[in-house]
Design a protein around this motif. Structure first.
Motif, PDB file in Angstrom:
ATOM      1  N   TYR A  36       0.804  -1.227   0.000  1.00 55.82           N
ATOM      2  CA  TYR A  36       0.000   0.000   0.000  1.00 55.82           C
ATOM      3  C   TYR A  36       0.839   1.281   0.000  1.00 55.82           C
ATOM      4  O   TYR A  36       0.297   2.366   0.179  1.00 55.82           O
ATOM      5  CB  TYR A  36      -0.940  -0.001   1.215  1.00 55.82           C
ATOM      6  N   LEU A  37       2.159   1.149  -0.204  1.00 58.39           N
ATOM      7  CA  LEU A  37       3.009   2.352  -0.208  1.00 58.39           C
ATOM      8  C   LEU A  37       2.669   3.226  -1.415  1.00 58.39           C
ATOM      9  O   LEU A  37       2.342   2.708  -2.484  1.00 58.39           O
ATOM     10  CB  LEU A  37       4.485   1.958  -0.250  1.00 58.39           C
ATOM     11  N   PRO A  38       2.750   4.553  -1.258  1.00 62.04           N
ATOM     12  CA  PRO A  38       2.416   5.425  -2.386  1.00 62.04           C
ATOM     13  C   PRO A  38       3.482   5.424  -3.472  1.00 62.04           C
ATOM     14  O   PRO A  38       4.634   5.085  -3.235  1.00 62.04           O
ATOM     15  CB  PRO A  38       2.311   6.803  -1.729  1.00 62.04           C
ATOM     16  N   ASP A  39       3.043   5.860  -4.635  1.00 62.86           N
ATOM     17  CA  ASP A  39       3.936   6.078  -5.772  1.00 62.86           C
ATOM     18  C   ASP A  39       4.434   7.516  -5.623  1.00 62.86           C
ATOM     19  O   ASP A  39       3.644   8.462  -5.662  1.00 62.86           O
ATOM     20  CB  ASP A  39       3.095   5.865  -7.040  1.00 62.86           C
ATOM     21  N   GLU A  40       5.753   7.684  -5.453  1.00 60.63           N
ATOM     22  CA  GLU A  40       6.327   9.005  -5.142  1.00 60.63           C
ATOM     23  C   GLU A  40       6.146   9.995  -6.291  1.00 60.63           C
ATOM     24  O   GLU A  40       6.264  11.207  -6.092  1.00 60.63           O
ATOM     25  CB  GLU A  40       7.813   8.843  -4.761  1.00 60.63           C
ATOM     26  N   SER A  41       5.852   9.498  -7.507  1.00 55.05           N
ATOM     27  CA  SER A  41       5.758  10.421  -8.651  1.00 55.05           C
ATOM     28  C   SER A  41       4.376  11.063  -8.794  1.00 55.05           C
ATOM     29  O   SER A  41       4.180  11.912  -9.651  1.00 55.05           O
ATOM     30  CB  SER A  41       6.138   9.682  -9.943  1.00 55.05           C
ATOM     31  N   ILE A  42       3.394  10.631  -7.990  1.00 55.86           N
ATOM     32  CA  ILE A  42       2.071  11.274  -8.057  1.00 55.86           C
ATOM     33  C   ILE A  42       1.710  11.858  -6.688  1.00 55.86           C
ATOM     34  O   ILE A  42       2.366  11.557  -5.687  1.00 55.86           O
ATOM     35  CB  ILE A  42       0.968  10.308  -8.580  1.00 55.86           C
ATOM     36  N   SER A  43       0.666  12.693  -6.646  1.00 49.61           N
ATOM     37  CA  SER A  43       0.355  13.439  -5.419  1.00 49.61           C
ATOM     38  C   SER A  43      -0.229  12.508  -4.344  1.00 49.61           C
ATOM     39  O   SER A  43      -0.739  11.423  -4.654  1.00 49.61           O
ATOM     40  CB  SER A  43      -0.652  14.542  -5.718  1.00 49.61           C
ATOM     41  N   PRO A  44      -0.186  12.943  -3.078  1.00 47.80           N
ATOM     42  CA  PRO A  44      -0.803  12.151  -2.005  1.00 47.80           C
ATOM     43  C   PRO A  44      -2.262  11.833  -2.315  1.00 47.80           C
ATOM     44  O   PRO A  44      -2.713  10.698  -2.157  1.00 47.80           O
ATOM     45  CB  PRO A  44      -0.679  13.068  -0.779  1.00 47.80           C
ATOM     46  N   GLN A  45      -2.998  12.824  -2.813  1.00 43.26           N
ATOM     47  CA  GLN A  45      -4.436  12.622  -3.080  1.00 43.26           C
ATOM     48  C   GLN A  45      -4.647  11.607  -4.205  1.00 43.26           C
ATOM     49  O   GLN A  45      -5.561  10.781  -4.126  1.00 43.26           O
ATOM     50  CB  GLN A  45      -5.099  13.957  -3.427  1.00 43.26           C
ATOM     51  N   GLU A  46      -3.803  11.673  -5.241  1.00 45.55           N
ATOM     52  CA  GLU A  46      -3.937  10.687  -6.332  1.00 45.55           C
ATOM     53  C   GLU A  46      -3.636   9.284  -5.818  1.00 45.55           C
ATOM     54  O   GLU A  46      -4.282   8.315  -6.214  1.00 45.55           O
ATOM     55  CB  GLU A  46      -2.984  11.038  -7.481  1.00 45.55           C
ATOM     56  N   ASN A  47      -2.660   9.177  -4.920  1.00 47.44           N
ATOM     57  CA  ASN A  47      -2.357   7.871  -4.330  1.00 47.44           C
ATOM     58  C   ASN A  47      -3.555   7.339  -3.543  1.00 47.44           C
ATOM     59  O   ASN A  47      -3.899   6.163  -3.643  1.00 47.44           O
ATOM     60  CB  ASN A  47      -1.127   7.970  -3.417  1.00 47.44           C
ATOM     61  N   VAL A  48      -4.186   8.219  -2.765  1.00 47.15           N
ATOM     62  CA  VAL A  48      -5.347   7.787  -1.961  1.00 47.15           C
ATOM     63  C   VAL A  48      -6.444   7.270  -2.881  1.00 47.15           C
ATOM     64  O   VAL A  48      -7.040   6.213  -2.640  1.00 47.15           O
ATOM     65  CB  VAL A  48      -5.863   8.945  -1.072  1.00 47.15           C
ATOM     66  N   LYS A  49      -6.652   8.003  -3.977  1.00 44.20           N
ATOM     67  CA  LYS A  49      -7.722   7.574  -4.911  1.00 44.20           C
ATOM     68  C   LYS A  49      -7.389   6.229  -5.549  1.00 44.20           C
ATOM     69  O   LYS A  49      -8.287   5.490  -5.956  1.00 44.20           O
ATOM     70  CB  LYS A  49      -7.952   8.658  -5.966  1.00 44.20           C
ATOM     71  N   ALA A  50      -6.090   5.894  -5.616  1.00 42.88           N
ATOM     72  CA  ALA A  50      -5.683   4.601  -6.175  1.00 42.88           C
ATOM     73  C   ALA A  50      -5.614   3.509  -5.090  1.00 42.88           C
ATOM     74  O   ALA A  50      -5.084   2.424  -5.328  1.00 42.88           O
ATOM     75  CB  ALA A  50      -4.324   4.757  -6.865  1.00 42.88           C
ATOM     76  N   GLY A  51      -6.121   3.826  -3.897  1.00 42.49           N
ATOM     77  CA  GLY A  51      -6.154   2.819  -2.831  1.00 42.49           C
ATOM     78  C   GLY A  51      -4.862   2.714  -2.038  1.00 42.49           C
ATOM     79  O   GLY A  51      -4.670   1.769  -1.255  1.00 42.49           O
ATOM     80  N   ARG A  52      -3.955   3.676  -2.242  1.00 42.54           N
ATOM     81  CA  ARG A  52      -2.678   3.648  -1.529  1.00 42.54           C
ATOM     82  C   ARG A  52      -2.634   4.681  -0.413  1.00 42.54           C
ATOM     83  O   ARG A  52      -3.522   5.521  -0.301  1.00 42.54           O
ATOM     84  CB  ARG A  52      -1.524   3.936  -2.506  1.00 42.54           C
ATOM     85  N   MET A  53      -1.561   4.616   0.388  1.00 45.92           N
ATOM     86  CA  MET A  53      -1.383   5.589   1.469  1.00 45.92           C
ATOM     87  C   MET A  53      -1.073   6.959   0.856  1.00 45.92           C
ATOM     88  O   MET A  53      -0.385   7.044  -0.166  1.00 45.92           O
ATOM     89  CB  MET A  53      -0.193   5.197   2.350  1.00 45.92           C
ATOM     90  N   ALA A  54      -1.518   8.046   1.530  1.00 46.63           N
ATOM     91  CA  ALA A  54      -1.164   9.400   1.100  1.00 46.63           C
ATOM     92  C   ALA A  54       0.344   9.617   1.261  1.00 46.63           C
ATOM     93  O   ALA A  54       0.999  10.201   0.404  1.00 46.63           O
ATOM     94  CB  ALA A  54      -1.942  10.423   1.921  1.00 46.63           C
ATOM     95  N   LEU A  55       0.889   9.155   2.379  1.00 45.47           N
ATOM     96  CA  LEU A  55       2.327   9.222   2.663  1.00 45.47           C
ATOM     97  C   LEU A  55       2.732   7.878   3.266  1.00 45.47           C
ATOM     98  O   LEU A  55       1.949   7.282   4.011  1.00 45.47           O
ATOM     99  CB  LEU A  55       2.636  10.287   3.718  1.00 45.47           C
TER     100      LEU A  55
END
Ligand SMILES: Nc1nc(=O)c2c([nH]1)NC[C@@H]1CN(c3ccc(C(=O)N[C@@H](CCC(=O)O)C(=O)O)cc3)CN21
Ligand SMILES: O=c1ccn([C@H]2C[C@H](O)[C@@H](COP(=O)(O)O)O2)c(=O)[nH]1
Length: 277
Positions: A137-156
């Protein structure tokens, strides 16, 4: 908390200038550690006034498994707002991983229950720990926290990562590994939060609070916090306050802000600083 001021001085003296994800720029050193015996007082900084309310409510919120800012906002805490979606969602951050780590059969594991159970029934165990680094569930560092959340990942991804506990002579100690530490804004919060968690767990498990040990990985001062750090270093630390817990809640999940009383908090004035997003 002279240890904390020594760490800030260490970063100023020995830090290397580096770029970072937020584009702010930092001065950083790698891998430092400091410790504090909770018998010497509650580690709430005295060289700038801290909002204990934000620190305690954030911890209560983590323990409730909550990952939406709604409850925090209702309780006067805004420190997570910049990373949340419009609906307040932060994705499966700390609270989710601590209390509901997802398993492959669709169930969840509560790591806090495990820690409380170990402290009560197997305090000599060398496996009393919980952590938040769930790689799926780690975020993708190349997209924003909010985009990560929408993709089911952690904001940070978690910064305060691994909490390990140790019991000896009826005292509960804890070590916290922080992979990335914003020493001016985040570290004072992380230190007081760890101390509060140790007090709460000790009360639940019939132990006395022992020592806290904080280990930091990338240990940085943001370039727009330099004047604030110098101001803080010019101040003389005062006697630490103490923490009184006014009741013994039924479980580690039942604490409320009103249960905590910080006594004798004599701090220098607050120093504000912009948070790097
Ligand atoms: N750059 C950065 N630093 C952090 O410490 C941090 C993050 N990001 N992202 C996630 C969380 C949120 N945390 C935060 C965020 C803001 C403050 C902050 O601005 N503190 C102010 C007072 C704000 C208040 O209590 O209302 C301070 O002066 O301590 C502290 C911790 C810790 N974390
Ligand atoms: O509890 C916390 C949470 C966050 N931080 C700081 C550390 C960094 O400055 C940022 C996170 O950015 P990354 O690029 O993911 O490292 O937040 C903290 O000190 N304490």
């Amino acid at each position: 908390m002279k240890q904390y001021l020594d760490l800030l001085q260490d970063v100023l003296d020995n830090g290397i200038e580096k770029g970072d994800r937020t584009g702010t720029g930092t001065r950083s050193v790698f891998a430092r550690q400091y410790r504090h015996d909770l018998a010497d007082g509650f580690p709430l900084l005295t060289t700038k006034r801290l909002h204990f309310k934000s620190i305690a409510n954030e911890l209560i919120w983590f323990l409730n498994g909550d990952t939406n800012t709604r409850w925090l906002k209702e309780n006067g805490v805004s420190i997570w707002d910049e990373w949340a979606t419009e609906e307040g969602d932060l994705g499966p951050i700390y609270g989710a991983q601590w209390t509901a780590w997802p398993t492959r059969d669709g169930d969840t594991i509560n790591q806090i229950d495990y820690v409380v159970n170990c402290l009560k029934n197997n305090p000599d165990s060398r496996r009393i720990l919980f952590h938040g680094w769930n790689v799926e569930y780690l975020p993708d560092e190349s997209i924003s926290p909010q985009e990560n959340v929408k993709a089911g990942r952690m904001a940070l991804p978690p910064c305060h990562l691994l909490y390990q506990f140790y019991v000896a002579n009826g005292r509960l100690s804890a070590q916290l590994m922080i992979r990335s530490s914003d020493t001016f804004l985040g570290l004072p919060y992380n230190t007081a939060s760890l101390a509060l968690l140790v007090h709460m767990l000790a009360q639940q498990c019939g132990l006395k609070p022992g020592e806290i040990v904080i280990s930091t990985g990338d240990t940085h001062i943001y370039s727009n916090h330099m004047a604030q750090v110098r101001e803080q270093l010019s101040r003389v630390p005062r006697q630490l306050p103490t923490l009184e817990i006014l009741r013994r809640p039924d479980s580690i999940y039942d604490y409320r802000l009103e249960d905590f009383e910080i006594q004798g908090y004599d701090a220098h004035s607050h120093i504000s600083a912009p948070v790097a997003v």
